[in-house]
Design a protein around this motif. Structure first.
Motif, PDB file in Angstrom:
ATOM      1  N   UNK A   8       0.861  -1.178   0.000  1.00 33.50           N
ATOM      2  CA  UNK A   8       0.000   0.000   0.000  1.00 33.50           C
ATOM      3  C   UNK A   8       0.898   1.228   0.000  1.00 33.50           C
ATOM      4  N   UNK A   9       0.502   2.245  -0.740  1.00 30.12           N
ATOM      5  CA  UNK A   9       1.274   3.483  -0.829  1.00 30.12           C
ATOM      6  C   UNK A   9       0.438   4.623  -0.265  1.00 30.12           C
ATOM      7  N   UNK A  10       0.995   5.363   0.684  1.00 29.55           N
ATOM      8  CA  UNK A  10       0.336   6.536   1.253  1.00 29.55           C
ATOM      9  C   UNK A  10       1.084   7.772   0.785  1.00 29.55           C
ATOM     10  N   UNK A  11       0.425   8.585  -0.043  1.00 24.97           N
ATOM     11  CA  UNK A  11       0.989   9.845  -0.530  1.00 24.97           C
ATOM     12  C   UNK A  11       0.426  10.969   0.318  1.00 24.97           C
ATOM     13  N   UNK A  12       1.282  11.747   0.962  1.00 27.35           N
ATOM     14  CA  UNK A  12       0.810  12.862   1.791  1.00 27.35           C
ATOM     15  C   UNK A  12       1.133  14.183   1.109  1.00 27.35           C
ATOM     16  N   UNK A  13       0.133  15.058   1.070  1.00 30.87           N
ATOM     17  CA  UNK A  13       0.263  16.312   0.333  1.00 30.87           C
ATOM     18  C   UNK A  13      -0.187  17.501   1.173  1.00 30.87           C
ATOM     19  N   UNK A  14       0.612  18.564   1.122  1.00 35.19           N
ATOM     20  CA  UNK A  14       0.193  19.847   1.682  1.00 35.19           C
ATOM     21  C   UNK A  14       0.737  20.953   0.784  1.00 35.19           C
ATOM     22  N   UNK A  15      -0.149  21.551   0.026  1.00 30.62           N
ATOM     23  CA  UNK A  15       0.176  22.686  -0.855  1.00 30.62           C
ATOM     24  C   UNK A  15       1.269  22.369  -1.882  1.00 30.62           C
ATOM     25  N   UNK A  16       1.239  21.155  -2.404  1.00 28.32           N
ATOM     26  CA  UNK A  16       2.169  20.776  -3.470  1.00 28.32           C
ATOM     27  C   UNK A  16       1.396  20.470  -4.751  1.00 28.32           C
ATOM     28  N   UNK A  17       0.492  21.364  -5.090  1.00 28.98           N
ATOM     29  CA  UNK A  17      -0.323  21.171  -6.292  1.00 28.98           C
ATOM     30  C   UNK A  17       0.541  20.967  -7.534  1.00 28.98           C
ATOM     31  N   UNK A  18       1.680  21.643  -7.587  1.00 32.27           N
ATOM     32  CA  UNK A  18       2.540  21.564  -8.765  1.00 32.27           C
ATOM     33  C   UNK A  18       3.209  20.198  -8.910  1.00 32.27           C
ATOM     34  N   UNK A  19       3.254  19.403  -7.827  1.00 34.44           N
ATOM     35  CA  UNK A  19       4.011  18.158  -7.856  1.00 34.44           C
ATOM     36  C   UNK A  19       3.190  16.907  -7.587  1.00 34.44           C
ATOM     37  N   UNK A  20       2.059  17.032  -6.890  1.00 29.68           N
ATOM     38  CA  UNK A  20       1.403  15.860  -6.327  1.00 29.68           C
ATOM     39  C   UNK A  20       0.969  14.842  -7.377  1.00 29.68           C
ATOM     40  N   UNK A  21       0.543  15.280  -8.535  1.00 28.24           N
ATOM     41  CA  UNK A  21       0.097  14.314  -9.548  1.00 28.24           C
ATOM     42  C   UNK A  21       1.265  13.477 -10.072  1.00 28.24           C
ATOM     43  N   UNK A  22       2.440  14.080 -10.154  1.00 30.48           N
ATOM     44  CA  UNK A  22       3.620  13.327 -10.567  1.00 30.48           C
ATOM     45  C   UNK A  22       3.923  12.226  -9.554  1.00 30.48           C
ATOM     46  N   UNK A  23       3.768  12.537  -8.262  1.00 31.74           N
ATOM     47  CA  UNK A  23       4.000  11.538  -7.219  1.00 31.74           C
ATOM     48  C   UNK A  23       2.988  10.398  -7.332  1.00 31.74           C
ATOM     49  N   UNK A  24       1.701  10.735  -7.431  1.00 31.11           N
ATOM     50  CA  UNK A  24       0.658   9.708  -7.510  1.00 31.11           C
ATOM     51  C   UNK A  24       0.829   8.858  -8.766  1.00 31.11           C
ATOM     52  N   UNK A  25       1.088   9.505  -9.883  1.00 32.04           N
ATOM     53  CA  UNK A  25       1.266   8.762 -11.138  1.00 32.04           C
ATOM     54  C   UNK A  25       2.461   7.812 -11.060  1.00 32.04           C
ATOM     55  N   UNK A  26       3.516   8.218 -10.352  1.00 35.84           N
ATOM     56  CA  UNK A  26       4.685   7.344 -10.238  1.00 35.84           C
ATOM     57  C   UNK A  26       4.368   6.102  -9.402  1.00 35.84           C
ATOM     58  N   UNK A  27       3.488   6.243  -8.424  1.00 32.69           N
ATOM     59  CA  UNK A  27       3.069   5.077  -7.636  1.00 32.69           C
ATOM     60  C   UNK A  27       2.195   4.146  -8.471  1.00 32.69           C
ATOM     61  N   UNK A  28       1.335   4.720  -9.289  1.00 37.23           N
ATOM     62  CA  UNK A  28       0.456   3.916 -10.134  1.00 37.23           C
ATOM     63  C   UNK A  28       1.199   3.234 -11.275  1.00 37.23           C
ATOM     64  N   UNK A  29       2.373   3.752 -11.643  1.00 36.96           N
ATOM     65  CA  UNK A  29       3.128   3.235 -12.783  1.00 36.96           C
ATOM     66  C   UNK A  29       4.172   2.192 -12.382  1.00 36.96           C
ATOM     67  N   UNK A  30       4.123   1.701 -11.162  1.00 34.90           N
ATOM     68  CA  UNK A  30       5.106   0.716 -10.723  1.00 34.90           C
ATOM     69  C   UNK A  30       4.967  -0.599 -11.480  1.00 34.90           C
ATOM     70  N   UNK A  31       6.096  -1.207 -11.820  1.00 31.74           N
ATOM     71  CA  UNK A  31       6.055  -2.503 -12.503  1.00 31.74           C
ATOM     72  C   UNK A  31       5.460  -3.579 -11.601  1.00 31.74           C
ATOM     73  N   UNK A  32       5.651  -3.441 -10.301  1.00 31.78           N
ATOM     74  CA  UNK A  32       4.962  -4.278  -9.319  1.00 31.78           C
ATOM     75  C   UNK A  32       3.863  -3.420  -8.722  1.00 31.78           C
ATOM     76  N   UNK A  33       2.657  -3.634  -9.145  1.00 31.93           N
ATOM     77  CA  UNK A  33       1.559  -2.732  -8.819  1.00 31.93           C
ATOM     78  C   UNK A  33       1.212  -2.788  -7.336  1.00 31.93           C
TER      79      UNK A  33
END
Length: 315
Positions: A8-33
């Motif tokens: 399980x991956x927990x992404x924590x965000x506070x005022x990182x609108x410019x970056x947060x989607x890149x973080x989430x997408x990188x978790x979703x793009x793992x070769x081991x889902x």
């Protein structure tokens, strides 16, 4: 055949609108889902909640948790409440992973049921480029209770390079409100120190896949003043003492430093020197302490099968 653990991956965000989607997408793009990706927004005021809802609101792979600002530790806890995986990884919203990160972590967790906590190296990018690493190779660090309690040694890495079995995350984040208030920032200290002091087995697995962004808003990186360094050490001391009290640990644990060192199959020379210093803190004559120190160094020599760099040329 060893069963594969779920992540399980927990992404924590506070005022990182410019970056947060890149973080989430990188978790979703793992070769081991991962089994799930949980995004906790800690009361952002920069439009992050709306962006996350628009981008992932209809994505069954992502759980969105929105709430008022309460700090990193509270965000960790909120995310952990939703975790169903065997292992939980925490990812800061301004960082990201390359696709093989979970696969590399899984190599350890799948094969070693006795390992509770794995951390990795980091590649700094953005305003600074560098690599942060604990060692130059993968390393079973064994148990680290005595070293952490007596020396406050930090067997870990920043948030985005940490992974631990879910029950250990629950144990380390179970803190009283009076102590939790100190960890609105740098709550990765709770995961790192807690697992060590409470008796978890640690492993360093460099994946080469954690990208740690350096930018003007990094609280930990941009505020490394002498005052903040002192306050962080002060708070960390109190945190370690809390964990120690919960299991009845005190300074007498130094008597078991040699036994703890034996749990490390191939320790580095830096680790050997650390334990050589620890065993000299035991009660008794200075001569006996020196004998213990030399025994630690000799054991490391035999297990590594080579002389330490600083001794070469003297043999």
């Amino acid at each position: 055949m060893t069963a594969s653990v779920s992540f399980s991956v927990v992404v924590t965000n506070y005022n990182y609108r410019a970056f947060v989607c890149e973080a989430v997408d990188s978790a979703l793009a793992q070769s081991r889902l991962p089994l799930q990706v949980i995004v906790v927004d800690d009361g952002s005021t920069d439009g992050s909640p709306a962006l996350l809802a628009q981008r992932y609101g209809g994505d069954a792979r992502v759980t969105l948790l929105m709430g008022e600002n309460a700090g990193q530790l509270a965000a960790f806890r909120r995310g952990l409440e939703q975790v169903r995986g065997d292992v939980v990884c925490f990812l800061d919203a301004d960082d990201c992973w390359l696709p093989e990160h979970l696969a590399r972590l899984g190599e350890v967790f799948d094969a070693r049921a006795d390992v509770d906590f794995v951390f990795s190296d980091l590649e700094l990018f953005g305003q600074q480029q560098a690599r942060m690493r604990y060692a130059d190779r993968a390393m079973d660090l064994g148990y680290t209770v005595v070293s952490t309690y007596m020396l406050m040694h930090w067997y870990g890495a920043p948030t985005s390079a940490l992974a631990l079995r879910t029950p250990w995350a629950h144990r380390t984040l179970d803190l009283p409100a009076s102590l939790g208030a100190f960890w609105r920032l740098s709550a990765d200290n709770c995961l790192v120190f807690g697992t060590s002091v409470l008796g978890g087995r640690k492993y360093y697995q460099p994946t080469g896949c954690v990208r740690y962004r350096i930018h003007g808003n990094n609280g930990w990186w941009s505020n490394r003043t002498p005052t903040n360094e002192y306050l962080n050490r002060f708070r960390s001391c109190g945190l370690i003492e809390h964990y120690a009290r919960t299991i009845g640990l005190d300074a007498r644990c130094v008597d078991f430093a040699k036994q703890e060192f034996k749990t490390k199959p191939a320790p580095s020379w830096r680790e050997a020197r650390r334990y050589a210093a620890l065993v000299r803190l035991r009660r008794g004559s200075w001569w006996r302490g020196l004998e213990r120190s030399l025994a630690i160094l000799a054991a490391a020599w035999r297990r590594r099968g080579e002389l330490p760099v600083e001794f070469k040329g003297l043999s």
